[in-house]
Design a protein around this motif. Structure first.
Motif, PDB file in Angstrom:
ATOM      1  N   HIS A  10       0.817  -1.156   0.123  1.00  0.00           N
ATOM      2  CA  HIS A  10       0.208   0.072  -0.005  1.00  0.00           C
ATOM      3  C   HIS A  10       0.934   1.126  -0.084  1.00  0.00           C
ATOM      4  O   HIS A  10       0.607   2.086  -0.897  1.00  0.00           O
ATOM      5  CB  HIS A  10      -0.922  -0.122   1.127  1.00  0.00           C
ATOM      6  CG  HIS A  10      -1.994   1.128   1.343  1.00  0.00           C
ATOM      7  ND1 HIS A  10      -1.879   2.150   1.785  1.00  0.00           N
ATOM      8  CD2 HIS A  10      -3.291   1.182   1.021  1.00  0.00           C
ATOM      9  CE1 HIS A  10      -2.810   3.049   1.858  1.00  0.00           C
ATOM     10  NE2 HIS A  10      -3.808   2.111   0.958  1.00  0.00           N
ATOM     11  N   GLN A  14       1.342   4.236  -3.091  1.00  0.00           N
ATOM     12  CA  GLN A  14       1.034   5.402  -2.751  1.00  0.00           C
ATOM     13  C   GLN A  14       2.185   6.541  -2.829  1.00  0.00           C
ATOM     14  O   GLN A  14       2.060   7.649  -3.556  1.00  0.00           O
ATOM     15  CB  GLN A  14       0.666   5.791  -1.258  1.00  0.00           C
ATOM     16  CG  GLN A  14      -0.713   5.200  -1.070  1.00  0.00           C
ATOM     17  CD  GLN A  14      -1.050   5.780   0.445  1.00  0.00           C
ATOM     18  OE1 GLN A  14      -0.436   5.773   1.298  1.00  0.00           O
ATOM     19  NE2 GLN A  14      -2.418   6.324   0.865  1.00  0.00           N
ATOM     20  N   GLY A  54     -10.935  -6.087  -3.324  1.00  0.00           N
ATOM     21  CA  GLY A  54     -11.123  -4.506  -3.090  1.00  0.00           C
ATOM     22  C   GLY A  54      -9.585  -3.832  -2.951  1.00  0.00           C
ATOM     23  O   GLY A  54      -9.667  -2.801  -3.580  1.00  0.00           O
ATOM     24  N   PHE A  55      -8.543  -4.295  -2.684  1.00  0.00           N
ATOM     25  CA  PHE A  55      -7.257  -4.058  -2.320  1.00  0.00           C
ATOM     26  C   PHE A  55      -6.841  -3.842  -3.858  1.00  0.00           C
ATOM     27  O   PHE A  55      -6.184  -2.648  -4.149  1.00  0.00           O
ATOM     28  CB  PHE A  55      -6.384  -4.964  -1.451  1.00  0.00           C
ATOM     29  CG  PHE A  55      -5.075  -4.341  -1.452  1.00  0.00           C
ATOM     30  CD1 PHE A  55      -4.607  -3.415  -0.612  1.00  0.00           C
ATOM     31  CD2 PHE A  55      -3.883  -4.802  -2.240  1.00  0.00           C
ATOM     32  CE1 PHE A  55      -3.434  -2.803  -0.548  1.00  0.00           C
ATOM     33  CE2 PHE A  55      -2.694  -4.612  -2.082  1.00  0.00           C
ATOM     34  CZ  PHE A  55      -2.554  -3.370  -1.355  1.00  0.00           C
ATOM     35  N   GLN A  57      -8.345  -3.667  -6.697  1.00  0.00           N
ATOM     36  CA  GLN A  57      -9.236  -2.458  -7.292  1.00  0.00           C
ATOM     37  C   GLN A  57      -8.604  -1.172  -6.933  1.00  0.00           C
ATOM     38  O   GLN A  57      -8.196  -0.160  -7.756  1.00  0.00           O
ATOM     39  CB  GLN A  57     -10.449  -2.479  -7.201  1.00  0.00           C
ATOM     40  CG  GLN A  57     -11.220  -3.638  -7.959  1.00  0.00           C
ATOM     41  CD  GLN A  57     -12.544  -3.877  -7.394  1.00  0.00           C
ATOM     42  OE1 GLN A  57     -13.192  -3.499  -6.468  1.00  0.00           O
ATOM     43  NE2 GLN A  57     -13.546  -4.837  -8.331  1.00  0.00           N
ATOM     44  N   TRP A  58      -8.283  -1.029  -5.774  1.00  0.00           N
ATOM     45  CA  TRP A  58      -7.694   0.460  -5.474  1.00  0.00           C
ATOM     46  C   TRP A  58      -6.413   0.506  -6.051  1.00  0.00           C
ATOM     47  O   TRP A  58      -6.094   1.677  -6.307  1.00  0.00           O
ATOM     48  CB  TRP A  58      -7.655   0.457  -3.796  1.00  0.00           C
ATOM     49  CG  TRP A  58      -6.899   1.304  -3.408  1.00  0.00           C
ATOM     50  CD1 TRP A  58      -7.337   2.473  -3.047  1.00  0.00           C
ATOM     51  CD2 TRP A  58      -5.208   1.437  -2.846  1.00  0.00           C
ATOM     52  NE1 TRP A  58      -6.141   3.647  -2.581  1.00  0.00           N
ATOM     53  CE2 TRP A  58      -5.118   2.742  -2.820  1.00  0.00           C
ATOM     54  CE3 TRP A  58      -4.446   0.339  -3.067  1.00  0.00           C
ATOM     55  CZ2 TRP A  58      -3.697   3.142  -2.147  1.00  0.00           C
ATOM     56  CZ3 TRP A  58      -3.101   0.863  -2.697  1.00  0.00           C
ATOM     57  CH2 TRP A  58      -2.564   2.370  -2.209  1.00  0.00           C
ATOM     58  N   ALA A  59      -5.401  -0.531  -5.818  1.00  0.00           N
ATOM     59  CA  ALA A  59      -3.998  -0.614  -6.356  1.00  0.00           C
ATOM     60  C   ALA A  59      -4.215  -0.165  -7.844  1.00  0.00           C
ATOM     61  O   ALA A  59      -3.313   0.725  -8.306  1.00  0.00           O
ATOM     62  CB  ALA A  59      -3.506  -1.808  -6.192  1.00  0.00           C
ATOM     63  N   ALA A  61      -6.734   1.429  -9.419  1.00  0.00           N
ATOM     64  CA  ALA A  61      -7.046   2.967  -9.664  1.00  0.00           C
ATOM     65  C   ALA A  61      -5.678   3.893  -9.563  1.00  0.00           C
ATOM     66  O   ALA A  61      -5.735   4.709 -10.106  1.00  0.00           O
ATOM     67  CB  ALA A  61      -8.125   3.288  -8.738  1.00  0.00           C
ATOM     68  N   MET A  62      -5.265   3.604  -8.402  1.00  0.00           N
ATOM     69  CA  MET A  62      -3.760   4.361  -8.023  1.00  0.00           C
ATOM     70  C   MET A  62      -2.782   4.398  -9.141  1.00  0.00           C
ATOM     71  O   MET A  62      -2.258   5.352  -9.465  1.00  0.00           O
ATOM     72  CB  MET A  62      -3.381   3.926  -6.772  1.00  0.00           C
ATOM     73  CG  MET A  62      -4.138   4.212  -5.610  1.00  0.00           C
ATOM     74  SD  MET A  62      -4.485   5.989  -5.385  1.00  0.00           S
ATOM     75  CE  MET A  62      -2.603   6.644  -4.511  1.00  0.00           C
ATOM     76  N   THR A  65      -4.126   6.439 -12.176  1.00  0.00           N
ATOM     77  CA  THR A  65      -4.144   7.727 -12.022  1.00  0.00           C
ATOM     78  C   THR A  65      -2.771   8.289 -11.774  1.00  0.00           C
ATOM     79  O   THR A  65      -2.548   9.224 -12.597  1.00  0.00           O
ATOM     80  CB  THR A  65      -4.746   8.078 -10.392  1.00  0.00           C
ATOM     81  OG1 THR A  65      -6.124   7.539 -10.345  1.00  0.00           O
ATOM     82  CG2 THR A  65      -4.677   9.525 -10.046  1.00  0.00           C
TER      83      THR A  65
END
Length: 97
Positions: A10, A14, A54-55, A57-59, A61-62, A65
């Protein structure tokens, strides 16, 4: 989700440390596989699947972006340099003192 590498992964995502994130993703996959095999029943596997999905999908998206921002910066630099005046030549170049 209580995987050893999830917090590190994570944090790497980031801060845009993509090489580190790639290495950690391999470790994360091994941890997920081990947890899947150790799950006692279908309910635990379903919860694991939802957490990991979920994790990831977040990764994703990041990552998308970050790439989009990098592409925008690159396009602005290319446009800016296309219309910029050439660098002035050094008037002292080639003069021996």
């Amino acid at each position: 989700m209580a995987f050893k590498t999830s917090k590190q992964l994570h944090a790497a995502i980031q801060r845009g440390a993509w090489s580190t994130a790639q290495d950690l993703l391999s470790e994360f996959r091994l941890e997920v596989e081990a947890s899947w095999r150790a799950a006692a029943n279908e309910q635990e596997r379903r919860a694991l699947s939802q957490d990991v999905t979920g994790f990831l999908q977040w990764a994703r998206a990041m990552t998308m972006t970050s790439r989009s921002h990098a592409e925008s910066r690159m396009n602005r630099l290319n446009r800016r340099n296309a219309y910029a005046d050439p660098l002035p030549s050094n008037p002292y170049r080639g003069i021996d003192a």
